[in-house]
Design an enzyme around this catalytic site. Structure first.
Site, short mmCIF file in Angstrom:
data_model
loop_
_atom_site.label_atom_id
_atom_site.label_comp_id
_atom_site.label_asym_id
_atom_site.label_seq_id
_atom_site.Cartn_x
_atom_site.Cartn_y
_atom_site.Cartn_z
N ASP A 70 0.82 -1.21 0.00
CA ASP A 70 0.00 0.00 0.00
C ASP A 70 0.85 1.26 0.00
O ASP A 70 0.48 2.27 -0.61
CB ASP A 70 -0.94 0.00 1.21
CG ASP A 70 -2.18 -0.85 0.99
OD1 ASP A 70 -2.36 -1.35 -0.14
OD2 ASP A 70 -2.98 -1.01 1.93
N GLY A 71 2.01 1.23 0.68
CA GLY A 71 2.86 2.40 0.71
C GLY A 71 3.36 2.77 -0.68
O GLY A 71 3.40 3.95 -1.05
N ARG A 75 2.41 6.15 -2.98
CA ARG A 75 3.43 6.99 -3.63
C ARG A 75 3.14 7.16 -5.11
O ARG A 75 3.30 8.25 -5.67
CB ARG A 75 4.82 6.36 -3.40
CG ARG A 75 5.97 7.22 -3.86
CD ARG A 75 7.25 6.82 -3.11
NE ARG A 75 7.46 5.38 -3.12
CZ ARG A 75 8.08 4.73 -4.13
NH1 ARG A 75 8.52 5.40 -5.16
NH2 ARG A 75 8.25 3.43 -4.05
N ASN A 140 -4.15 8.77 2.12
CA ASN A 140 -4.64 8.16 3.36
C ASN A 140 -5.00 9.23 4.39
O ASN A 140 -6.16 9.38 4.75
CB ASN A 140 -3.60 7.21 3.96
CG ASN A 140 -3.83 5.77 3.59
OD1 ASN A 140 -4.81 5.43 2.93
ND2 ASN A 140 -2.92 4.89 4.00
N ASP A 170 -3.32 12.18 21.79
CA ASP A 170 -1.98 11.82 21.32
C ASP A 170 -1.77 12.27 19.88
O ASP A 170 -0.64 12.52 19.46
CB ASP A 170 -1.76 10.31 21.42
CG ASP A 170 -1.52 9.87 22.85
OD1 ASP A 170 -1.37 10.73 23.74
OD2 ASP A 170 -1.51 8.64 23.09
N THR A 181 -9.20 2.92 6.81
CA THR A 181 -8.74 1.62 7.29
C THR A 181 -7.29 1.66 7.76
O THR A 181 -6.70 0.62 8.04
CB THR A 181 -8.89 0.55 6.19
OG1 THR A 181 -8.26 1.02 5.00
CG2 THR A 181 -10.36 0.27 5.90
N TYR A 183 -4.50 4.71 9.81
CA TYR A 183 -4.32 5.34 11.13
C TYR A 183 -5.67 5.69 11.75
O TYR A 183 -5.89 5.51 12.94
CB TYR A 183 -3.46 6.59 10.96
CG TYR A 183 -2.85 7.15 12.23
CD1 TYR A 183 -3.22 6.69 13.50
CD2 TYR A 183 -1.87 8.14 12.15
CE1 TYR A 183 -2.64 7.22 14.64
CE2 TYR A 183 -1.30 8.67 13.30
CZ TYR A 183 -1.69 8.21 14.53
OH TYR A 183 -1.13 8.73 15.67
N SER A 184 -6.58 6.19 10.94
CA SER A 184 -7.91 6.56 11.44
C SER A 184 -8.61 5.39 12.10
O SER A 184 -9.20 5.52 13.18
CB SER A 184 -8.75 7.10 10.28
OG SER A 184 -10.10 7.27 10.66
#
Length: 297
Positions: A70-71, A75, A140, A170, A181, A183-184
């Site tokens: 996914d990364g 990109r 994202n 935090d 799906t 960090y959120s």
């Protein structure tokens, strides 16, 4: 020659997908299609893809193939921001949300795209400008995250010019539905179909009575104002730290609908990928059968 014309490759920064690249090159040779790659990516691998600058790859490629996870896909989407060039995600590791196929299915997928037997799924992005003038785009999320050893993220959320809520947390995550799906989700936000054009504002580990996420329409900007009590915050764009903010700073996050086009071949749905990736099982109680003579709960 089919519809593709030329293929641009975006590669995982560490894995060596050399054999996969050569399968693309072999397919392209039979289809009279050129294969392009970025200098710092194909230059570290012994392959026959043509090395071109990013601007040339974007201008010439009729299809961009992302080889990674996914990364890598994110990109590729950022590189193609605002264009209509479709992106095909090929999974080289763990199951991802954005990759459409596995390596073994790549020749078949290229055949289908070349014949026009595919659809594209538009993906919304969010963008912001930091106080130093640098602009960033994310598919994202954009997150303001407390720096370890510093204080909490104390942030006022301003909507339509007025303050709506203050979070002490935090982190505060501003996400797209694609990022719902990521960090959120880890911060307690809802799962949203990528077909929904909306902005999510989600506090992570909120230290206040109000810890709920906000779901906003894509045509409303979100301003995050750092309050006097905040600690220093890192700015993360799709998981990469790009800068820092301090008390008194503010940024505005704006949506960019249909900023990238993701190839879909119909093999799996978003919901199937979500169940597999996130291990969604549902309530145990919901699956139990009620005793005879008793109504189901």
């Amino acid at each position: 020659m089919g519809l593709i014309g030329s293929i641009g490759l975006i590669l995982h920064p560490r894995r060596n997908p050399g054999p996969v690249i050569e399968s693309v090159v072999q397919w392209a040779r039979k289809s009279q299609t050129e294969v392009l790659g970025l200098p710092d990516e194909v230059g570290r691998i012994d392959c026959s893809a043509v090395s071109v600058p990013a601007e040339a790859l974007v201008a010439r490629a009729g299809l961009v193939v992302s080889l990674g996870g996914d990364g890598t896909m994110l990109r590729a989407m950022r590189l193609l921001f605002g264009t209509v060039t479709p992106v095909l995600g090929v999974n080289l590791g763990r199951l991802g949300f954005l990759a459409e196929i596995d390596v073994d299915d790549l020749p078949m997928a290229l055949d289908r795209v070349d014949r026009g037997h595919y659809t594209t799924e538009p993906r919304m992005a969010v963008r912001t400008c930091l106080p130093d003038g640098r602009e960033f785009r994310a598919f994202n999320d954009i997150a303001l995250v407390r720096v370890p050893g510093s204080g909490l993220a104390a942030i006022a959320i301003r909507l339509q010019g007025n303050e709506f809520i203050r979070y002490a947390a935090d982190a505060v995550v501003v996400a797209t539905s694609t990022g719902s799906t990521a960090y959120s989700f880890a911060a307690g936000g809802p799962i949203m179909s990528p077909r929904v054009e909306a902005i999510l504002v989600v506090p992570a580990s909120a230290h206040s009575s109000f810890d709920r996420a906000l779901v906003l329409p894509a045509d409303e900007d979100v301003t995050l104002e750092l309050l006097p009590t905040t600690g220093r915050l890192a700015v993360e764009v799709d998981g990469e730290v790009v800068g820092y903010l301090d008390a008194g700073h503010r940024i505005t996050v704006t949506a960019s609908p249909a900023a990238a086009q993701v190839v879909r071949l119909g093999g799996t749905t978003f919901y199937q990928r979500a169940r597999r990736k996130l291990g969604i099982k549902g309530s145990v109680e919901a699956g139990r059968q009620a005793p005879e003579g008793m109504p189901s709960p």
